[in-house]
Design a protein around this motif. Structure first.
Motif, PDB file in Angstrom:
ATOM      1  N   ASP A   1       0.808  -1.231   0.000  1.00 34.91           N
ATOM      2  CA  ASP A   1       0.000   0.000   0.000  1.00 34.91           C
ATOM      3  C   ASP A   1       0.839   1.278   0.000  1.00 34.91           C
ATOM      4  OD1 ASP A   1      -2.823   0.071  -0.209  1.00 34.91           O
ATOM      5  OD2 ASP A   1      -2.993  -1.066   1.641  1.00 34.91           O
ATOM      6  N   CYS A   2       2.097   1.189  -0.300  1.00 34.50           N
ATOM      7  CA  CYS A   2       3.017   2.317  -0.124  1.00 34.50           C
ATOM      8  C   CYS A   2       2.560   3.598  -0.824  1.00 34.50           C
ATOM      9  CB  CYS A   2       4.410   1.929  -0.599  1.00 34.50           C
ATOM     10  SG  CYS A   2       5.700   3.066  -0.080  1.00 34.50           S
ATOM     11  N   PHE A   3       2.149   3.504  -2.080  1.00 32.30           N
ATOM     12  CA  PHE A   3       1.718   4.692  -2.837  1.00 32.30           C
ATOM     13  C   PHE A   3       0.282   4.558  -3.337  1.00 32.30           C
ATOM     14  CE2 PHE A   3       6.352   4.394  -3.399  1.00 32.30           C
ATOM     15  CZ  PHE A   3       6.747   5.651  -2.963  1.00 32.30           C
ATOM     16  N   SER A   4      -0.468   3.630  -2.797  1.00 31.92           N
ATOM     17  CA  SER A   4      -1.820   3.378  -3.298  1.00 31.92           C
ATOM     18  C   SER A   4      -2.729   4.594  -3.150  1.00 31.92           C
ATOM     19  CB  SER A   4      -2.437   2.184  -2.561  1.00 31.92           C
ATOM     20  OG  SER A   4      -2.592   2.467  -1.183  1.00 31.92           O
ATOM     21  N   HIS A   5      -3.586   4.786  -4.149  1.00 37.36           N
ATOM     22  CA  HIS A   5      -4.608   5.847  -4.149  1.00 37.36           C
ATOM     23  C   HIS A   5      -4.040   7.263  -4.145  1.00 37.36           C
ATOM     24  CE1 HIS A   5      -7.172   2.450  -3.176  1.00 37.36           C
ATOM     25  NE2 HIS A   5      -6.465   2.233  -2.091  1.00 37.36           N
ATOM     26  N   SER A   6      -2.749   7.435  -4.388  1.00 34.08           N
ATOM     27  CA  SER A   6      -2.170   8.784  -4.458  1.00 34.08           C
ATOM     28  C   SER A   6      -2.429   9.341  -5.855  1.00 34.08           C
ATOM     29  CB  SER A   6      -0.670   8.745  -4.141  1.00 34.08           C
ATOM     30  OG  SER A   6      -0.475   8.420  -2.775  1.00 34.08           O
ATOM     31  N   ALA A   7      -3.388  10.237  -5.946  1.00 37.26           N
ATOM     32  CA  ALA A   7      -3.985  10.623  -7.224  1.00 37.26           C
ATOM     33  C   ALA A   7      -3.093  11.399  -8.168  1.00 37.26           C
ATOM     34  CB  ALA A   7      -5.249  11.435  -6.954  1.00 37.26           C
TER      35      ALA A   7
END
Length: 245
Positions: free
Chosen positions: A30-36
């Protein structure tokens, strides 16, 4: 680094040397997940992360702004438009080249706007077992490289891997020829854009027992050639395999 930069809405860039000294780090889930706002992954990002094991969801929905996720199938109707306008268009070749201890890659690039996959992406992932949904809902992905899974000889779980990749029209024969340890193919090509299915697609998958919904909702499918399932000598279940085609 579990969830370290997850949902960072305005973060636009990942420094190439961010993990330069993270030689003992094991978890990048989840390190960079969902970073738009992120539109690029530095090629050398994990260059020194030799102990890294878990990259599950590391880039899930990165560059798209999608904030919901699931352990199985995402709601493709909801994510489609956001993925198509996503910022992350590519994966650098050799991203995991110095990470020989990877075991998990579940949904690692799911719901991103990537248009292609480097053929050597998993070349050194010889101990990785889990690839569930690795490219799920990547609606702009156009093709699957033949050599993608050649080095992933320990893979056991690849279900949902290309589910929802609606722009993929062809599955290369021999893609899984080195993946005899895989047991479950559920939903792997669900809702893809495949038009015809030829012999050799399942070559080497002698350990697979379940093919549930593997081609379900492939609305463009017109041809299934004789010999498609050759090699699946352990298969026991084909439920909903071609449902809604």
């Amino acid at each position: 680094f579990l969830g370290a930069f997850s949902c960072c809405t305005s973060l636009k860039e990942i420094p190439a040397g961010l993990f330069k000294h993270a030689t003992l780090a094991k978890n990048f889930e989840d390190c960079f997940s969902h970073s738009a706002s992120i539109g690029e992954i530095p090629a050398t990002l994990f260059e020194n992360c030799v102990a890294a094991e878990d990259f599950s969801y590391a880039f899930y929905a990165t560059g798209t702004g999608i904030v919901s996720t699931t352990q199985t199938l995402p709601n493709f109707a909801e994510v489609d438009a956001m993925v198509r306008s996503g910022r992350l268009k590519s994966i650098p070749a050799g991203l995991f080249a110095n990470c020989p201890n990877i075991t998990q890659l579940d949904y690692v690039f799911g719901a991103t706007a990537i248009e292609s996959i480097p053929e050597d992406l998993f070349a050194t992932a010889s101990v990785a077992t889990k690839f569930t949904g690795a490219f799920s809902a990547c609606v702009l992905l156009k093709s699957i490289p033949l050599e993608l899974m050649q080095g992933a000889t320990a893979a056991t779980d690849i279900k949902y891997m290309f589910a929802g990749c609606s722009s993929v029209e062809e599955i290369p024969s021999g893609l899984f020829k080195n993946n005899a340890a895989v047991t479950n193919l559920e939903y792997i090509f669900y809702k893809t854009g495949v038009r015809s299915l030829q012999p050799g697609i399942f070559e080497g998958l002698t350990g697979v027992k379940t093919l549930g919904a593997v081609f379900q909702d492939c609305a463009n499918l017109t041809t299934v050639e004789e010999g498609l399932f050759d090699g699946l000598t352990a298969a026991k279940s084909f439920r909903y395999c071609f449902a809604d085609c």
